[in-house]
Design an enzyme around this catalytic site. Structure first.
Site, PDB file in Angstrom:
ATOM      1  N   ALA A 162      56.796 -58.060  65.095  1.00 37.00           N
ATOM      2  CA  ALA A 162      58.232 -58.043  65.360  1.00 37.00           C
ATOM      3  C   ALA A 162      58.381 -57.599  66.813  1.00 37.00           C
ATOM      4  O   ALA A 162      58.353 -56.404  67.123  1.00 37.00           O
ATOM      5  CB  ALA A 162      58.925 -57.071  64.425  1.00 37.00           C
ATOM      6  N   THR A 210      62.874 -49.468  69.170  1.00 32.30           N
ATOM      7  CA  THR A 210      61.868 -50.168  68.369  1.00 32.30           C
ATOM      8  C   THR A 210      62.526 -50.785  67.142  1.00 32.30           C
ATOM      9  O   THR A 210      63.747 -50.928  67.085  1.00 32.30           O
ATOM     10  CB  THR A 210      60.692 -49.228  68.010  1.00 32.30           C
ATOM     11  OG1 THR A 210      59.668 -49.981  67.372  1.00 32.30           O
ATOM     12  CG2 THR A 210      61.105 -48.087  67.110  1.00 32.30           C
ATOM     13  N   ASN A 211      61.735 -51.203  66.175  1.00 30.99           N
ATOM     14  CA  ASN A 211      62.302 -51.809  64.966  1.00 30.99           C
ATOM     15  C   ASN A 211      61.507 -51.348  63.748  1.00 30.99           C
ATOM     16  O   ASN A 211      60.567 -50.570  63.873  1.00 30.99           O
ATOM     17  CB  ASN A 211      62.305 -53.345  65.092  1.00 30.99           C
ATOM     18  CG  ASN A 211      60.904 -53.883  65.291  1.00 30.99           C
ATOM     19  OD1 ASN A 211      60.061 -53.770  64.420  1.00 30.99           O
ATOM     20  ND2 ASN A 211      60.657 -54.449  66.468  1.00 30.99           N
ATOM     21  N   ARG A 212      61.879 -51.818  62.588  1.00 28.76           N
ATOM     22  CA  ARG A 212      61.343 -51.246  61.353  1.00 28.76           C
ATOM     23  C   ARG A 212      60.025 -51.876  60.900  1.00 28.76           C
ATOM     24  O   ARG A 212      59.540 -51.543  59.817  1.00 28.76           O
ATOM     25  CB  ARG A 212      62.383 -51.379  60.231  1.00 28.76           C
ATOM     26  CG  ARG A 212      63.585 -50.486  60.441  1.00 28.76           C
ATOM     27  CD  ARG A 212      64.609 -50.720  59.331  1.00 28.76           C
ATOM     28  NE  ARG A 212      64.022 -50.575  58.016  1.00 28.76           N
ATOM     29  CZ  ARG A 212      64.491 -51.162  56.918  1.00 28.76           C
ATOM     30  NH1 ARG A 212      65.542 -51.957  56.995  1.00 28.76           N
ATOM     31  NH2 ARG A 212      63.910 -50.975  55.762  1.00 28.76           N
ATOM     32  N   SER A 213      59.455 -52.742  61.681  1.00 23.19           N
ATOM     33  CA  SER A 213      58.213 -53.386  61.238  1.00 23.19           C
ATOM     34  C   SER A 213      57.086 -52.360  61.088  1.00 23.19           C
ATOM     35  O   SER A 213      56.845 -51.552  61.984  1.00 23.19           O
ATOM     36  CB  SER A 213      57.787 -54.439  62.265  1.00 23.19           C
ATOM     37  OG  SER A 213      56.488 -54.874  61.975  1.00 23.19           O
TER      38      SER A 213
END
Ligand code: C5P
Length: 418
Positions: free
Chosen positions: A285, A218-221
């Site tokens: 994101a 995943t990502n930091r959004s």
């Protein structure tokens, strides 16, 4: 102290408080409305004053409180015998919270025997009522019939919550929490806004792609910017669908939430909802890569993976590319806005994305700064449009970014209609 809310700021709100134990929650509502910039004039019925004093409301609003039709001067420059006219005339909204069964009955039938019911008859602004009552009074056919009359007359009725009453009984009739009431009030104040009767789809949050039943890429959004955009669109009067891969954020009141996890799920949801949407704002994101295969069982660190693990990744679908194709086919959505999170060459990269993805506007976000971008409540955005226009928003709240983007969406739509 909360930041001012544009749709509420400088609006004149009459808050009617009637005799329910939930009257104490109205003090919190009066306080929040004042903090976000409204001018709040409180009218209390006699029964309300048995539960809470006028002084409490005076303290949180900083304004005189009106309690009687006959008092010579309540201190606000309006003799109270004509306050119902003076207050009602200039008001943007009349909110009655909590509204008892008795007050609802009076409103439904046009009775006018105290300052609140007289003001309700004299006022020509929108009216919101939040019923709150114990026992079976809310579900009684008499109360329901009165609410039907009020709804038919255009009054907005906020559904009470279910739960435990002061009496110990359980049922429907509790006054909703302040944030829920505030959300409904925003909705009513914004309904003539720049996106009235427009359909807006907003995506938010970072998608998550499974590696195995336990782990994800995943990502930091956080989704905060997307949720702020959804709220800004609601405040501008739009019907909003929020396709969200974020979790744990309060959903703006009035938004239709479509929860998704992966890029593919988000793509399906977007394509299903953009048909006939006026505006799409892709703030999510979206993961660009996902594991090429998802392990059915948890991957063990023993055996083959003793020395380490290599995961093959494949590309996810580009949602905006698919929207571009759909739009070329049927013309919807009318306006498409993207986001570009960049760690270098911000403007060049954003400009290229704007052209490649066929966008009307792109919000370029420099994620190398610590006070902007992921997780925090502020952002530093530059808006680039398809005509080469560049607008720097500077360091500002995500709410203000939401409003700026929504204003641009409304003017892009207007430009198409003219
Ligand atoms: O190409 P990049 O991912 O940087 O572009 C960002 C914009 O494209 C955002 O609006 C994002 O929501 C959207 N996007 C997309 N599908 C993807 C990846 C990003 O629609 N697979």
């Amino acid at each position: 102290m909360q930041e001012a809310i544009t749709v509420v700021q400088d609006r004149r709100i009459i808050l009617g408080v009637t005799g329910s134990i939930a009257a104490y929650k109205a003090a919190d509502l009066a306080s929040k409305l004042t903090q976000v910039g409204a001018q709040v004039d409180v009218i209390m019925t006699d029964a309300a004053q048995r539960f809470i004093t006028p002084l409490a409301f005076q303290a949180v609003t900083g304004r005189p409180v009106y309690t009687s039709m006959w008092q010579p001067d309540a201190g606000g420059g309006l003799p109270t015998h004509i306050a119902h006219v003076g207050l009602g005339e200039g008001a943007d909204l009349l909110v009655i919270a909590p509204a008892t069964a008795n007050t609802l009955a009076k409103l439904a039938h046009g009775l006018a025997d105290d300052l609140l019911s007289v003001t309700a008859l004299a006022a020509r602004c929108p009216v919101v009522v939040a019923p709150a009552m114990d026992g079976g009074m809310y579900t009684h056919p008499a109360t329901q019939a009165n609410l039907d009359v009020l709804r038919a007359r255009g009054v907005v009725v906020i559904e009470p919550d279910e739960g435990r009453f002061a009496s110990g009984l359980v049922g429907k009739g509790r006054l909703p929490e302040t944030q829920a009431l505030l959300g409904q009030i925003r909705r009513v104040l914004g309904r003539e806004g720049s996106l009235a009767s427009c359909r807006v789809v907003v995506t938010a949050g970072g998608t998550r792609e499974s590696i195995d039943p336990v782990r994800q890429v995943t990502n930091r959004s956080s989704g905060k910017q997307g949720y702020a955009l959804a709220q800004a669109a609601l405040d501008a009067g739009a019907d909003v669908t929020l396709i969200s891969a974020a979790s744990g954020l309060p959903v703006p009141v009035g938004a239709e939430l479509i929860p998704v996890t992966t890029a593919e799920e988000m793509q399906h949801a977007v394509l299903a909802h953009v048909e006939r949407a006026d505006v799409l704002i892709m703030a999510a994101a979206v993961a660009d890569f996902r594991p090429a295969t998802v392990a059915a069982q948890k991957i063990k660190k023993s055996g083959d993976n003793e020395a380490g693990l290599t995961i093959a990744l494949e590309r996810t679908p580009d949602i905006l590319e698919a929207v571009k194709v759909a739009r070329a086919d049927h013309g919807w959505p009318r306006v498409v806005i993207g986001f570009a999170a960049e760690s270098r060459d911000l403007l060049e990269n954003a400009q290229a994305k704007l052209a490649r993805k066929g966008l009307d506007l792109i919000a370029a976000n420099d994620i190398s700064a610590t006070d902007a971008g992921f997780e925090v409540d502020t952002n530093r955005i530059v808006l680039l449009d398809a005509d080469g226009g560049v607008t720097e928003l500077g360091l500002t709240s995500k709410a203000a970014v939401g409003e700026a983007v929504v204003r641009r969406a409304a003017s892009l739509l207007r430009a198409q209609r003219d």
